[in-house]
Write a protein that holds these residues in place. Structure first.
Motif, short mmCIF file in Angstrom:
data_model
loop_
_atom_site.label_atom_id
_atom_site.label_comp_id
_atom_site.label_asym_id
_atom_site.label_seq_id
_atom_site.Cartn_x
_atom_site.Cartn_y
_atom_site.Cartn_z
N THR A 95 0.83 -1.20 0.00
CA THR A 95 0.00 0.00 0.00
C THR A 95 0.87 1.25 0.00
OG1 THR A 95 -0.15 -0.31 2.40
CG2 THR A 95 -2.03 -1.03 1.07
N THR A 96 1.95 1.24 0.75
CA THR A 96 2.85 2.40 0.77
C THR A 96 3.40 2.67 -0.63
OG1 THR A 96 3.50 1.88 3.04
CG2 THR A 96 4.96 3.33 1.78
N PHE A 97 3.87 1.61 -1.27
CA PHE A 97 4.45 1.75 -2.61
C PHE A 97 3.43 2.25 -3.62
CE2 PHE A 97 5.25 -0.34 -6.75
CZ PHE A 97 6.46 0.27 -7.09
N LEU A 98 2.22 1.68 -3.61
CA LEU A 98 1.22 2.05 -4.60
C LEU A 98 0.66 3.45 -4.36
CD1 LEU A 98 -0.72 -1.29 -5.16
CD2 LEU A 98 1.03 -0.24 -6.58
N ILE A 99 0.48 3.84 -3.11
CA ILE A 99 0.00 5.19 -2.82
C ILE A 99 0.99 6.22 -3.34
CG2 ILE A 99 -0.34 6.85 -0.95
CD1 ILE A 99 -1.82 4.71 0.58
N LEU A 100 2.28 5.97 -3.15
CA LEU A 100 3.29 6.87 -3.69
C LEU A 100 3.25 6.87 -5.22
CD1 LEU A 100 6.35 6.15 -1.37
CD2 LEU A 100 4.82 8.13 -1.34
N SER B 73 -6.15 10.87 1.57
CA SER B 73 -5.84 12.08 2.33
C SER B 73 -4.36 12.43 2.20
CB SER B 73 -6.20 11.87 3.81
OG SER B 73 -5.36 10.90 4.40
N SER B 74 -4.08 13.71 2.36
CA SER B 74 -2.70 14.17 2.29
C SER B 74 -1.87 13.60 3.44
CB SER B 74 -2.65 15.70 2.33
OG SER B 74 -3.26 16.20 3.51
N SER B 75 -2.51 13.35 4.60
CA SER B 75 -1.78 12.77 5.72
C SER B 75 -1.33 11.35 5.41
CB SER B 75 -2.64 12.77 6.98
OG SER B 75 -3.81 11.97 6.79
N ALA B 76 -2.19 10.57 4.71
CA ALA B 76 -1.80 9.21 4.32
C ALA B 76 -0.64 9.25 3.33
CB ALA B 76 -3.00 8.48 3.71
N ARG C 22 1.66 11.62 3.16
CA ARG C 22 2.86 12.00 3.91
C ARG C 22 3.41 10.82 4.71
NH1 ARG C 22 -0.34 16.49 5.25
NH2 ARG C 22 -0.55 15.68 7.37
N GLN C 23 2.52 10.04 5.28
CA GLN C 23 2.95 8.87 6.04
C GLN C 23 3.64 7.86 5.13
OE1 GLN C 23 -0.54 7.48 8.13
NE2 GLN C 23 -0.95 9.55 8.87
N ALA C 24 3.06 7.63 3.95
CA ALA C 24 3.67 6.70 3.00
C ALA C 24 5.05 7.17 2.58
CB ALA C 24 2.77 6.54 1.77
N LEU C 25 5.17 8.46 2.31
CA LEU C 25 6.46 9.02 1.93
C LEU C 25 7.47 8.89 3.06
CD1 LEU C 25 8.14 10.58 -0.16
CD2 LEU C 25 7.26 12.70 0.83
N SER C 26 7.03 9.14 4.30
CA SER C 26 7.93 9.04 5.45
C SER C 26 8.42 7.61 5.64
CB SER C 26 7.21 9.52 6.72
OG SER C 26 6.80 10.86 6.60
N VAL C 27 7.52 6.64 5.55
CA VAL C 27 7.89 5.24 5.73
C VAL C 27 8.89 4.82 4.64
CG1 VAL C 27 7.06 2.86 5.62
CG2 VAL C 27 5.81 4.56 6.95
N ALA C 28 8.62 5.21 3.40
CA ALA C 28 9.50 4.83 2.29
C ALA C 28 10.88 5.46 2.44
CB ALA C 28 8.87 5.24 0.96
N LEU C 29 10.93 6.74 2.77
CA LEU C 29 12.23 7.41 2.89
C LEU C 29 13.00 6.90 4.11
CD1 LEU C 29 11.44 11.11 1.89
CD2 LEU C 29 12.53 9.30 0.54
N LEU C 30 12.30 6.60 5.20
CA LEU C 30 12.98 6.01 6.35
C LEU C 30 13.56 4.64 6.00
CD1 LEU C 30 10.53 6.95 9.25
CD2 LEU C 30 12.85 7.80 8.92
N ALA D 267 2.70 5.96 14.83
CA ALA D 267 3.06 7.12 15.63
C ALA D 267 2.81 8.41 14.87
CB ALA D 267 4.53 7.04 16.05
N LEU D 268 3.08 8.41 13.57
CA LEU D 268 2.81 9.60 12.77
C LEU D 268 1.32 9.93 12.77
CD1 LEU D 268 5.11 8.99 9.67
CD2 LEU D 268 5.35 10.80 11.38
N ALA D 269 0.49 8.89 12.67
CA ALA D 269 -0.95 9.13 12.65
C ALA D 269 -1.47 9.55 14.01
CB ALA D 269 -1.67 7.86 12.18
#
Length: 464
Positions: A335-340, A362-365, A367-375, A444-446
Motif C-alpha cells: 500500500t505504501t508503494f502504490l499510494i506513492l 488524504s494528504s496525511s496518508a 505524507r505517512q507513505a512518503l515518510s515510511v518509504a524514505l525512512l 506514531a505519525l498518525a
C-alpha cells in the motif's frame, strides 16, 4: 499582535490538556512494541544458549544464539549457523516458538495499532473509517485476537497437513519426522520466516510441486495481512465491496507476483547455475518461488550467489516493497508503494487530489507513505555503508544483504555465514528496525498529529 481566543478556539484551548493525556495514553502501546520484541528476543537467546539447544561445539554460541533469536522473532530467516546441524530438536523447537510468537505478535499488534489510529479520529472520521474498512471497532480487541489465532491455526494446519503427507509418502520419512518437518515449514512459511530444517533450504526440493506450491500459498496468505484475509473471507470476489486497502493489496500482490515470475524466468531459465538443469515443470516452480519468496519469506530454491545481477536487482525491488500491511511480511508494504505511485501519477497529470477506486487519499496518508518509504531507504543506505566498512564484499552483495535484513526477507547470496561480529550487529539492527519500525513509525505519525489553529504564509521553493 496576539489574536485573542474566542469561540471554538477557546473551547479547543480548554480541552487541550485532556487531549494531551489521551494522546500519551494512545502512544504508550506504540512505544511498548520495541520493548516487547526485545524481551522476547532476549528470552529466546537465553533458551538457545542452553546445552540442550545446540550440539557440542568448540565455537562461540552466544552470537549465533542472539542472531538466530533476532532473526526468528523478526521472522526474517537470515542465519549464521546451519539450523539443521547446529541446533538440536529442542533448539529447533525454540526457534519455531519464536517464529510463531513473532508472527502472531506482529499480526495482532499491527492490527491493534491500526485500530488505535482509527480510534484517535473524531466521530465523523471514525464513522467514515468504519464504513470504508468494514472492520471492527477498538472495543473488539478480544474478538480481533481470537480471529487472528483461528486464521493462523487454520492456514498453518492445512499447510502442515499437506507437507506432512508429502514428506511421509514421497520421501519415506517416518511419521514423527514427517509431522515435525511439515509443522516447522508450515509455520515458517505462513509467518514469512524462511527457516528450514534442510542445510540447502529448499534447493533440494525445488522440483517438487507438493512442497513448493503449498509453501508459496502459505507465504502469500501470511503476507496479505489480517484485514485483507478477513475482508476476503467476508466479501469473497465481490470486488465492488472491496475497500481501497483490499484492492491495493490484492491487485498489488498479483501484479508483483506476475512481474517477478516473468522477470525471474527470463533471467534464469537457461542458466546452468540456477534453473537450467531443472525440468520444464521445475523451471516454472523455480520462477514461481523466485517471485514469491522475496515477498518476504526467505526460503530459496536456487543459489542466489550464482544468480545474475539482473535477478538480484529484481529481487531487491521485490524485497524492499514487501507484502501487505498488518501481516507477517516485511518491507515498506504494497500500500505504501502504490499510494506513492498514484501520487506521482496524479502529480504528472496535474491533479491536486489523489484518487483510487473513486476514493480520495488524504494528504496525511500520502505524507505517512512518503515518510515510511524514505525512512526505509535511509535504513538500507546506512546499513549498506556500515557493511561495506566492516567487510570486503562487493556493493552488489552487501546491498542485497541489507535489503534482505531490513525487509525481513532472509534470502542471501551466501555471505551471512562469513560476516564478522560487527557486521552481524548491523544486520540485527536492520532486522529489528525493519520488522517493527515501519509499523510503529506509521502509527506514531498518525497518532501524534496535532492540528494547528492557524496557517503560516506559504512559499514555494524550486522543485526539481
Amino acid at each position: 499582535m496576539a489574536v485573542p481566543l474566542r469561540g471554538p478556539a477557546k473551547v479547543r484551548a480548554d480541552i487541550r490538556p485532556k487531549d494531551s493525556r489521551i494522546r500519551r495514553l494512545l502512544l504508550h502501546p506504540v512505544r511498548s512494541v520495541p520493548v516487547a520484541f526485545l524481551a522476547v528476543i532476549m528470552i529466546g537467546a537465553g533458551l538457545l544458549l542452553l546445552p540442550a539447544s545446540h550440539y557440542p561445539t568448540d565455537s562461540d554460541v552466544v552470537m549465533p544464539a542472539l542472531f538466530t533469536s533476532v532473526s526468528a522473532v523478526c521472522v526474517t530467516g537470515l542465519i549464521t549457523v546451519d539450523t539443521a546441524t547446529f541446533w538440536t530438536p529442542f533448539g529447533q523447537a525454540v526457534i519455531l516458538g519464536m517464529i510463531q510468537v513473532g508472527g502472531f505478535g506482529i499480526m495482532t499488534l499491527a492490527t491493534l495499532l491500526a485500530l488505535l489510529v482509527r480510534k484517535n479520529l473524531g466521530l465523523r472520521g471514525q464513522l467514515v473509517a468504519q464504513s470504508e474498512t468494514h472492520t471492527l471497532n477498538f472495543g473488539d480487541v478480544r474478538s480481533v485476537l481470537v480471529r487472528v489465532a483461528k486464521i493462523m491455526a487454520t492456514l498453518e494446519g492445512c499447510t502442515a497437513a499437506v507437507l506432512t503427507l508429502r514428506f511421509w509418502i514421497g520421501y519415506d520419512a517416518n511419521p514423527a519426522t514427517a509431522l515435525w518437518h511439515g509443522i516447522f515449514h508450515a509455520v515458517s512459511a505462513f509467518n514469512n520466516a524462511g527457516f528450514s530444517l534442510y542445510s540447502d533450504n529448499l534447493i533440494g526440493l525445488a522440483e517438487d510441486p507438493w512442497i513448493i506450491v503449498p509453501v508459496c500459498a502459505a507465504v502469500v496468505a501470511g503476507g496479505l495481512g489480517f484485514p485483507v484475509i478477513i475482508a476476503l473471507m467476508r466479501d469473497g470476489f465481490r470486488i465492488r465491496d472491496w475497500t481501497v486497502h483490499v484492492r491495493l493489496t490484492v491487485y498489488g500482490t498479483l501484479l508483483l507476483l506476475a512481474a517477478g515470475f516473468v522477470l525471474f524466468a527470463a533471467f534464469e531459465w537457461n542458466r546452468p547455475e540456477t534453473l537450467g538443469p531443472l525440468s520444464t515443470g521445475g523451471k516454472f516452480l523455480g520462477a514461481l518461488a523466485g517471485s514469491v519468496f522475496p515477498r518476504t519469506a526467505g526460503f530459496n530454491s536456487i543459489d542466489y550467489g550464482a544468480a545474475t545481477p539482473e535477478t538480484l536487482m529484481v529481487t531487491n525491488i521485490l524485497m524492499f516493497i514487501g507484502g501487505g500491511s498488518a501481516g507477517t511480511a516485511g518491507g515498506i508494504k504494497i500500500t505504501t508503494f502504490l499510494i506513492l505511485g498514484f501520487a506521482i501519477w496524479n502529480e504528472v497529470r496535474g491533479r491536486e487530489q489523489v484518487t483510487i477506486a473513486h476514493r480520495s487519499i488524504s494528504s496525511s496518508a500520502q505524507r505517512q507513505a512518503l515518510s515510511v518509504a524514505l525512512l526505509g531507504v535511509a535504513a538500507v543506505i546506512a546499513g549498506t555503508l556500515l557493511l561495506l566498512l566492516f567487510t570486503d564484499y562487493s556493493l552488489e552483495k552487501v546491498l542485497f544483504e541489507s535489503i534482505s535484513a531490513f525487509a525481513t526477507v532472509g534470502v542471501s547470496t551466501g555471505i551471512t555465514y562469513h560476516l564478522p561480529v560487527s557486521a552481524q550487529w548491523v544486520l540485527m539492527a536492520l532486522m529489528f528496525v525493519g520488522r517493527i519500525g515501519t509499523i510503529t513509525v506509521a502509527s506514531a505519525l498518525a497518532l501524534s498529529a496535532h492540528p494547528r489553529l492557524y496557517h503560516l504564509p506559504e512559499e514555494r521553493p524550486i522543485i526539481g
